[in-house]
Design an enzyme around this catalytic site. Sequence first.
Site, mmCIF file in Angstrom:
data_model
loop_
_atom_site.group_PDB
_atom_site.id
_atom_site.type_symbol
_atom_site.label_atom_id
_atom_site.label_comp_id
_atom_site.label_asym_id
_atom_site.label_seq_id
_atom_site.Cartn_x
_atom_site.Cartn_y
_atom_site.Cartn_z
ATOM 1 C CD GLU A 61 -3.359 1.148 1.706
ATOM 2 O OE1 GLU A 61 -4.036 1.911 1.692
ATOM 3 O OE2 GLU A 61 -3.653 -0.077 2.173
ATOM 4 C CB THR A 62 3.973 2.044 1.698
ATOM 5 O OG1 THR A 62 3.386 1.873 2.871
ATOM 6 C CG2 THR A 62 5.048 3.120 1.672
#
Length: 162
Positions: free
Chosen positions: A75-76
Amino acid sequence: MGEQNQVKFPQEVLDEYAALGVDLPALFSAGHLGTRMGVQIVEASADRVVGTMPVEGNTQPYGLLHGGASAVLAETLGSVGSMLHGGSTKIAVGVDLNCTHHRGARSGLVTGVATPVHRGRSTATYEIVITDEDGKRVCTARLTCLLRDVKPGDEQHVRSQG
């Protein structure tokens, strides 16, 4: 997150954000959670985002890399790509994340590479491939972010992140 000045950004992106008074490496960091997990972004553009994370400290009770840790890395990286695609007038907000875990990792670093699947006006979707130090695929993830317009007050929050 370590030395953020090691992140490689395209010069035109650095210039765009500098004109707004925004510290781009701080803005596109892994945030507090990513910092605790040792996530480091080493390359960032709308076309490709690369980051690493240690397995040690991010394991489940069996000593394997925790699936949630892979999700944080994915997700980062996908969010950074989405933000770079959206530019300084948009904020990327994750709306869907799915991860398929292919194999376990017990030590070393894992590396994630996020590449775009779709880059539109209102959404961006990235595929993130996470591999171990031998280049074996540990996880495949897909993240879709909503790209919403920056609203009054968002700029102050963004500037205060650095």
